[in-house]
Motif scaffolding. Sequence first.
Motif, mmCIF file in Angstrom:
data_model
loop_
_atom_site.group_PDB
_atom_site.id
_atom_site.type_symbol
_atom_site.label_atom_id
_atom_site.label_comp_id
_atom_site.label_asym_id
_atom_site.label_seq_id
_atom_site.Cartn_x
_atom_site.Cartn_y
_atom_site.Cartn_z
ATOM 1 N N THR A 163 -3.450 4.677 15.482
ATOM 2 C CA THR A 163 -4.514 3.769 15.917
ATOM 3 C C THR A 163 -5.852 4.264 15.382
ATOM 4 O OG1 THR A 163 -4.802 4.993 17.986
ATOM 5 C CG2 THR A 163 -3.317 3.107 18.029
ATOM 6 N N SER A 164 -6.794 3.353 15.244
ATOM 7 C CA SER A 164 -8.121 3.703 14.752
ATOM 8 C C SER A 164 -9.153 2.726 15.299
ATOM 9 C CB SER A 164 -8.154 3.669 13.219
ATOM 10 O OG SER A 164 -9.465 3.879 12.738
ATOM 11 N N GLN A 165 -10.325 3.260 15.677
ATOM 12 C CA GLN A 165 -11.434 2.411 16.107
ATOM 13 C C GLN A 165 -12.172 1.818 14.908
ATOM 14 O OE1 GLN A 165 -11.906 1.659 19.413
ATOM 15 N NE2 GLN A 165 -10.012 2.859 19.597
ATOM 16 N N HIS A 166 -11.924 2.382 13.734
ATOM 17 C CA HIS A 166 -12.560 1.888 12.509
ATOM 18 C C HIS A 166 -11.568 1.019 11.736
ATOM 19 C CE1 HIS A 166 -15.874 4.640 13.262
ATOM 20 N NE2 HIS A 166 -14.980 5.594 13.461
ATOM 21 N N ALA A 167 -12.050 -0.093 11.230
ATOM 22 C CA ALA A 167 -11.172 -1.062 10.569
ATOM 23 C C ALA A 167 -10.790 -0.597 9.162
ATOM 24 C CB ALA A 167 -11.864 -2.417 10.506
ATOM 25 N N PHE A 168 -9.536 -0.786 8.833
ATOM 26 C CA PHE A 168 -9.028 -0.559 7.484
ATOM 27 C C PHE A 168 -8.408 -1.861 6.991
ATOM 28 C CE2 PHE A 168 -9.158 3.694 9.182
ATOM 29 C CZ PHE A 168 -9.438 4.527 8.103
ATOM 30 N N ALA A 169 -8.682 -2.202 5.749
ATOM 31 C CA ALA A 169 -8.029 -3.356 5.141
ATOM 32 C C ALA A 169 -6.646 -2.942 4.645
ATOM 33 C CB ALA A 169 -8.864 -3.895 3.984
ATOM 34 N N SER A 170 -5.801 -3.932 4.403
ATOM 35 C CA SER A 170 -4.453 -3.645 3.934
ATOM 36 C C SER A 170 -4.505 -2.877 2.613
ATOM 37 C CB SER A 170 -3.672 -4.945 3.741
ATOM 38 O OG SER A 170 -2.340 -4.665 3.395
ATOM 39 N N ASP A 171 -3.729 -1.800 2.539
ATOM 40 C CA ASP A 171 -3.617 -0.926 1.366
ATOM 41 C C ASP A 171 -4.844 -0.057 1.112
ATOM 42 O OD1 ASP A 171 -1.001 -1.683 0.807
ATOM 43 O OD2 ASP A 171 -1.631 -3.348 -0.467
ATOM 44 N N ASP A 172 -5.768 0.021 2.088
ATOM 45 C CA ASP A 172 -6.857 1.002 1.983
ATOM 46 C C ASP A 172 -6.266 2.415 2.044
ATOM 47 O OD1 ASP A 172 -8.884 -0.791 1.786
ATOM 48 O OD2 ASP A 172 -9.714 -0.454 3.789
ATOM 49 N N ILE A 173 -6.814 3.307 1.228
ATOM 50 C CA ILE A 173 -6.412 4.710 1.317
ATOM 51 C C ILE A 173 -6.939 5.290 2.628
ATOM 52 C CG2 ILE A 173 -6.720 7.014 0.313
ATOM 53 C CD1 ILE A 173 -6.800 5.687 -2.442
ATOM 54 N N CYS A 174 -6.095 5.978 3.354
ATOM 55 C CA CYS A 174 -6.503 6.580 4.620
ATOM 56 C C CYS A 174 -5.884 7.969 4.735
ATOM 57 C CB CYS A 174 -6.091 5.704 5.807
ATOM 58 S SG CYS A 174 -4.297 5.512 5.970
ATOM 59 N N HIS A 175 -6.379 8.723 5.701
ATOM 60 C CA HIS A 175 -5.862 10.067 5.956
ATOM 61 C C HIS A 175 -5.574 10.188 7.449
ATOM 62 C CE1 HIS A 175 -8.097 10.403 2.178
ATOM 63 N NE2 HIS A 175 -7.271 11.372 1.865
ATOM 64 N N LYS A 183 -1.975 11.871 3.757
ATOM 65 C CA LYS A 183 -2.610 10.764 3.027
ATOM 66 C C LYS A 183 -1.648 9.594 2.897
ATOM 67 C CE LYS A 183 -5.037 9.806 -1.342
ATOM 68 N NZ LYS A 183 -5.448 10.386 -2.657
ATOM 69 N N GLY A 184 -2.179 8.381 3.036
ATOM 70 C CA GLY A 184 -1.329 7.206 2.898
ATOM 71 C C GLY A 184 -2.125 5.934 2.698
ATOM 72 N N LEU A 185 -1.435 4.806 2.812
ATOM 73 C CA LEU A 185 -2.058 3.489 2.700
ATOM 74 C C LEU A 185 -1.960 2.785 4.047
ATOM 75 C CD1 LEU A 185 -0.591 2.284 -0.736
ATOM 76 C CD2 LEU A 185 -2.846 3.277 -0.309
ATOM 77 N N ALA A 186 -3.091 2.238 4.482
ATOM 78 C CA ALA A 186 -3.139 1.585 5.798
ATOM 79 C C ALA A 186 -2.563 0.171 5.724
ATOM 80 C CB ALA A 186 -4.581 1.538 6.291
ATOM 81 N N LYS A 187 -1.741 -0.182 6.702
ATOM 82 C CA LYS A 187 -1.187 -1.526 6.841
ATOM 83 C C LYS A 187 -1.505 -2.007 8.255
ATOM 84 C CE LYS A 187 1.192 -1.322 2.869
ATOM 85 N NZ LYS A 187 0.985 -2.226 1.715
ATOM 86 N N PRO A 188 -2.523 -2.869 8.420
ATOM 87 C CA PRO A 188 -2.879 -3.342 9.768
ATOM 88 C C PRO A 188 -1.705 -4.038 10.434
ATOM 89 C CG PRO A 188 -4.571 -3.942 8.157
ATOM 90 C CD PRO A 188 -3.394 -3.447 7.372
ATOM 91 N N GLU A 189 -1.515 -3.731 11.730
ATOM 92 C CA GLU A 189 -0.446 -4.369 12.497
ATOM 93 C C GLU A 189 -1.047 -5.291 13.561
ATOM 94 O OE1 GLU A 189 2.465 -1.513 13.896
ATOM 95 O OE2 GLU A 189 3.606 -1.860 12.065
ATOM 96 N N SER A 190 -1.746 -4.721 14.523
ATOM 97 C CA SER A 190 -2.390 -5.528 15.555
ATOM 98 C C SER A 190 -3.519 -4.729 16.175
ATOM 99 C CB SER A 190 -1.378 -5.925 16.640
ATOM 100 O OG SER A 190 -0.842 -4.786 17.265
#
Length: 379
Positions: A284-296, A259-266
């Motif tokens: 990498t992910s095909q689904h968009a995450f905003a900055s600091d979204d919780i992700c797994h 578990k972590g927080l997503a930080k978009p790069e490019s």
Amino acid sequence: MAFDSGSAAFAPWEDPGQKPLISFKSVTKRFGNFTAIDNLTLDIFEKEFFALLGPSGCGKTTLMRMLAGFEAPSEGTIMLDGQDIGPIPPNKRAVNMMFQSYALFPHLSVADNIAFGLKRSDMPKSEIAGRVEEMLSLVQLSQFASRRPHQISGGQRQRVALARSLAKAPKLLLLDEPLGALDKKLRQETQFELMDIQEKTGTTFVIVTHDQEEAMTVASRIAVVNHGKLVQVAPPDRIYEAPNSIYVADFIGDVNIIKGLAKPESDNRYAIQWCENHAPIIGTSQHAFASDDICHFAIRPEKVSITRDRPTDRTNTMQGKVLEIAYLGNISTYHVELPTGQVIKAQQANNRRISRRSFTWHDSVWLSFTDTAGVLLSQ
């Protein structure tokens, strides 16, 4: 895998012009205050070997019983070949069902067990013997035609039950945990026999199972069911490599989830902040995450390399200590404890005849993986 779902040759679910053989349309099934199936919509196509997979009590058997006609939907409709089968009694449906117990008649021979349903059908009596012989040949039991069920093995009884179920050429065959009574080795052998028979007959098979490995082996597509809802429907390779949720990733096979927080790069690339004072995981992910979204971040153990020295050619590296080792013959699974206390599993193939372990308990090791080795999940 039946009909090689990964090829363009058989993927009717990807063709908008294909009409499904079976359609569940907003189907709900209640037993008193308990909702077993919750507003479920699902299409199954002709010639599929389709698996309903989930834990006990998830609703998969209720789905099968509604297809067979033993239960009626509380709401919604079930279509078979364009016809609403709700009003049609079980014995009038172009559906047959094979039970886990096989339900063979002990006093009848193998041939007579197969002929039993045919003798009560509209088939001319002159054609029954030929059909029985055809079914015996299909399941490779011609030499056992005169034996009683107790005189043949469990795997052979399973094939007799299958031949009896297919004798009337149903459009749809339902299989309720059909291999559950067999030992592991025989079950694995029988899975391939089932696939071969399904391909030869072209009959649509729908199997209910809680065995992930079985579903992954036989199915063209798998529906993962939980609490009466469809969680994901996809071919086995997609279910395994691209699960759509933590539940599916965790239910199918072995997995590490961080578990972590997503930080978009490019583009589709993210840095995942998973622990303070530790380098982020790049994924990498095909689904968009905003900055600091919780992700797994989910990654399979076989995609995690384990080495004595820190690798220089991998995007992600982390150091830890070997906590446990599971030797499974062809592979060894290492449980590695990170400084954070989290345990990550890594697998290594034992490709020598007598394998000396590269690592032992309490060894300091490096884990590494590429930026495309895992999947990023939101839920």
